[in-house]
Design a protein around this motif. Structure first.
Motif, PDB file in Angstrom:
ATOM      1  N   THR A 154     -19.477 -30.404   4.187  1.00  0.00           N
ATOM      2  CA  THR A 154     -17.761 -30.698   5.324  1.00  0.00           C
ATOM      3  C   THR A 154     -18.553 -31.569   6.677  1.00  0.00           C
ATOM      4  O   THR A 154     -17.192 -31.129   7.052  1.00  0.00           O
ATOM      5  CB  THR A 154     -18.091 -28.446   5.806  1.00  0.00           C
ATOM      6  N   GLY A 155     -19.365 -31.011   7.073  1.00  0.00           N
ATOM      7  CA  GLY A 155     -19.736 -31.187   8.563  1.00  0.00           C
ATOM      8  C   GLY A 155     -19.440 -30.678   9.631  1.00  0.00           C
ATOM      9  O   GLY A 155     -20.057 -30.794  10.186  1.00  0.00           O
ATOM     10  N   ASP A 156     -19.206 -29.311   8.648  1.00  0.00           N
ATOM     11  CA  ASP A 156     -19.351 -28.190  10.291  1.00  0.00           C
ATOM     12  C   ASP A 156     -20.261 -27.213   9.731  1.00  0.00           C
ATOM     13  O   ASP A 156     -21.164 -26.653   8.480  1.00  0.00           O
ATOM     14  CB  ASP A 156     -17.665 -27.474   9.748  1.00  0.00           C
ATOM     15  N   SER A 157     -21.191 -27.087  10.680  1.00  0.00           N
ATOM     16  CA  SER A 157     -22.080 -26.431  10.212  1.00  0.00           C
ATOM     17  C   SER A 157     -23.380 -26.462  11.688  1.00  0.00           C
ATOM     18  O   SER A 157     -23.192 -26.877  12.140  1.00  0.00           O
ATOM     19  CB  SER A 157     -23.586 -26.764   9.044  1.00  0.00           C
ATOM     20  N   PRO A 158     -24.315 -25.179  11.579  1.00  0.00           N
ATOM     21  CA  PRO A 158     -25.204 -24.760  12.291  1.00  0.00           C
ATOM     22  C   PRO A 158     -26.259 -25.930  12.569  1.00  0.00           C
ATOM     23  O   PRO A 158     -26.858 -26.105  13.632  1.00  0.00           O
ATOM     24  CB  PRO A 158     -25.941 -23.596  12.521  1.00  0.00           C
ATOM     25  N   MET A 159     -26.469 -26.469  11.721  1.00  0.00           N
ATOM     26  CA  MET A 159     -27.520 -27.715  11.866  1.00  0.00           C
ATOM     27  C   MET A 159     -26.953 -29.117  12.086  1.00  0.00           C
ATOM     28  O   MET A 159     -27.818 -30.327  11.866  1.00  0.00           O
ATOM     29  CB  MET A 159     -27.583 -27.790   9.826  1.00  0.00           C
TER      30      MET A 159
END
Length: 173
Positions: A154-159
Motif C-alpha cells: 500500500t505504501g503506507d507503513s511505519p517501515m
C-alpha cells in the motif's frame, strides 16, 4: 498505489544501479545480513534464509534470465507475492538478526539488519521508532513483517521511513 514504494525497494535491491536485480545481488543480501550479525555462512538460519531468497528470486524472475527488471518486479510485487515468498524470506533475515531467537530485535540489531539489507542507518532508526509503538525498545517479528508488507502493498507503513523520504529514485530501463 503509486510506483514510489516499488521504485524504492527495487532501487535498494538493484545494488549496482544498472536497472536489473541480478541473482547475485539478491542473494548477497543474505550474506551481508549474516556478516553484520556475526553469523557464520553455514549456520542453519543462514542456510534457510538463502533457500528462501532463492525461492523469491525464482518467483520474481518471470523470464528466467537471471535478471529481474523493474517491469518484472512491478508485475510480480503485491500482497499475494508477499505472502507466498517475501514473508518467508524477510522473516528469515529477521531470524538471522535475532541471535537469541526470542522473536524481538533491539534498536542496534534492527539497524544492523536494515543497513546490511540496504537502508541508510538514519532511515533504519526512523523506521525503528515508528514500529516501536509501545516504546519498549524492541520490535517483534510480526510487527516487522507487517510493516514491510504494508509498505510493499500500500505504501503506507511505519517501515516507509526505512526506505527514505526523498523523491523516489528513477529506475533505468
Amino acid at each position: 498505489m503509486s510506483d514510489s514504494p516499488q521504485h524504492r525497494i527495487f532501487a535498494m535491491l538493484d545494488v549496482d544501479g544498472d536497472g536489473a536485480i541480478t541473482h547475485e545481488e539478491y542473494l548477497a543480501r543474505v550474506g551481508r545480513v549474516a556478516s553484520a550479525m556475526g553469523r557464520d555462512a553455514g549456520h542453519p538460519v543462514v542456510a534457510a534464509s538463502r533457500a528462501a531468497h532463492e525461492a523469491v528470486f525464482r518467483d520474481m524472475d518471470a523470464n528466467g534470465d537471471g535478471r529481474v527488471t523493474f517491469e518484472e518486479y512491478r508485475t510480480w510485487v503485491g500482497h499475494e507475492a508477499f505472502e507466498r515468498s517475501c514473508r518467508p524470506a524477510l522473516g528469515s533475515l529477521f531470524d538471522i538478526a535475532d541471535t537469541d531467537a526470542d522473536g524481538y530485535l533491539d534498536r542496534a540489531a534492527f539497524t544492523r539488519l536494515r543497513t546490511a539489507a540496504g537502508n541508510a542507518a538514519t532511515d533504519a532508526g526512523a523506521a525503528f521508532d515508528a514500529l516501536d509503538t509501545d516504546r519498549d525498545g524492541l520490535i517483534d517479528r510480526d510487527a516487522y513483517l507487517a510493516g514491510i508488507r504494508d509498505f510493499v502493498t500500500t505504501g503506507d507503513s511505519p517501515m516507509a521511513a526505512a526506505y527514505g523520504t526523498g523523491p523516489a529514485p528513477r529506475i533505468r530501463s
